[in-house]
Design a protein around this motif. Sequence first.
Motif, PDB file in Angstrom:
ATOM      1  N   SER A  48       0.843  -1.161  -0.083  1.00 18.39           N
ATOM      2  CA  SER A  48      -0.099  -0.054   0.143  1.00 18.39           C
ATOM      3  C   SER A  48       1.012   1.294  -0.028  1.00 18.39           C
ATOM      4  O   SER A  48       0.430   2.138  -0.694  1.00 18.39           O
ATOM      5  CB  SER A  48      -0.846  -0.026   1.189  1.00 18.39           C
ATOM      6  N   GLU A  61      -3.210  -3.826  -6.178  1.00 15.86           N
ATOM      7  CA  GLU A  61      -4.471  -4.551  -6.687  1.00 15.86           C
ATOM      8  C   GLU A  61      -4.375  -6.060  -7.195  1.00 15.86           C
ATOM      9  O   GLU A  61      -5.110  -6.804  -6.992  1.00 15.86           O
ATOM     10  CB  GLU A  61      -5.190  -3.578  -7.840  1.00 15.86           C
ATOM     11  N   GLU A  65      -6.229  -8.822  -5.467  1.00 17.07           N
ATOM     12  CA  GLU A  65      -7.090  -9.815  -6.123  1.00 17.07           C
ATOM     13  C   GLU A  65      -6.674 -11.141  -6.177  1.00 17.07           C
ATOM     14  O   GLU A  65      -7.690 -12.151  -5.992  1.00 17.07           O
ATOM     15  CB  GLU A  65      -6.966  -9.308  -7.462  1.00 17.07           C
ATOM     16  N   GLN A  88     -10.519  -0.155  -2.274  1.00 13.69           N
ATOM     17  CA  GLN A  88      -9.445  -0.716  -2.307  1.00 13.69           C
ATOM     18  C   GLN A  88      -8.602  -1.572  -1.386  1.00 13.69           C
ATOM     19  O   GLN A  88      -8.613  -2.816  -1.467  1.00 13.69           O
ATOM     20  CB  GLN A  88      -8.193  -0.232  -3.126  1.00 13.69           C
ATOM     21  N   TYR A  89      -8.653  -1.033  -0.279  1.00  9.57           N
ATOM     22  CA  TYR A  89      -7.934  -1.756   0.901  1.00  9.57           C
ATOM     23  C   TYR A  89      -8.841  -2.201   2.020  1.00  9.57           C
ATOM     24  O   TYR A  89      -8.487  -2.158   3.075  1.00  9.57           O
ATOM     25  CB  TYR A  89      -6.924  -0.821   1.414  1.00  9.57           C
ATOM     26  N   ARG A  94     -13.224  -7.784   1.206  1.00  2.94           N
ATOM     27  CA  ARG A  94     -12.749  -8.340  -0.003  1.00  2.94           C
ATOM     28  C   ARG A  94     -12.393  -9.603   0.081  1.00  2.94           C
ATOM     29  O   ARG A  94     -12.610 -10.374  -0.825  1.00  2.94           O
ATOM     30  CB  ARG A  94     -11.667  -7.249  -0.626  1.00  2.94           C
TER      31      ARG A  94
END
Length: 309
Positions: A48, A61, A65, A88-89, A94
């Motif tokens: 990050s 990313e 993923e 995203q984070y 996720r």
Amino acid sequence: MALLPLLLIVLFWSQHTRYFTLNTPDAEPHPEQQRVSVLSYNVRVFNSYKHLHVDDPRLPERELEWVANHPADILCLQEFYHDKSDKQYNTKKRIGTSKGKEFYIGKALVNHVGAEFGMAIFSRYPIVHKGSVKFDRPTKNQVIFVDVKLPNKDTLRVYNMHLESMSIEEKEVAQAVESEAAFKTKGRGIARRLKGGFIARSHQVQRLIEHLQESPHPVLICGDLNDVPSSYTYQQLRRHLDNAFEEGGSGFGFTYNGKLPLRIDNQFFSPTMQLLRFDVLKHISFSDHFPLESTYVLEKRPEEEAIEE
């Protein structure tokens, strides 16, 4: 003369197998036996920080993923990072909730914007108990654990560890050996930090062993040991548990993604478990560590077999 090196290899074979092995896959287990697939990975805060992905802006990313879509039943992640304010984070969502996984996060640090740093265990199976191992000295390093209930009603205790860092960068080692003067100045500093790390890890591993000895369930330990196979830390764990690389690995099994050939990431497991497969994924180079991928079977305990008979 040729017999001498051969004799040394035989005498010290237990040490050789900690660094180099040639294992072949075991026979397939009985269909009724419960298989558990595991991924252990130091994700380096998902790259990050800008300086970690300056050469590849899509690196964070791509790593996120890959981890989120990994099919393992249990994921043990070190140097974990989560920021719920950043889509995203938002890694709990996720990797966890959006994939139907339960999770336990061990927070070592929360920064000024509320982002969390630490350890994480994600499980496809229900987590029925969770906690952490308490160390006797202040540190941001951690060991966390969860008890997961498997479909066949067995329970497995999973530890995720990140022991005290060596706090030494590759460039420091390179600079220290450039000249005698550099070795005298930088070498002392490196030696001092190495000594401090050895002492800290010796205390941490003792607490971990005391904790796992109280476990009512089979034990799996994953994570970043930050120590080599000939170390005191490794040997203490090896006295109580089997090592996945020694039992199922092939080749040298280096886990550090750098110039130094090191195997510092490990999986240790109870002798009552059976290892089916173990791999170091050297083609996955998002982080400065390679992921470890494995599959286990929880073997039936003698009392269970007696009941069936």
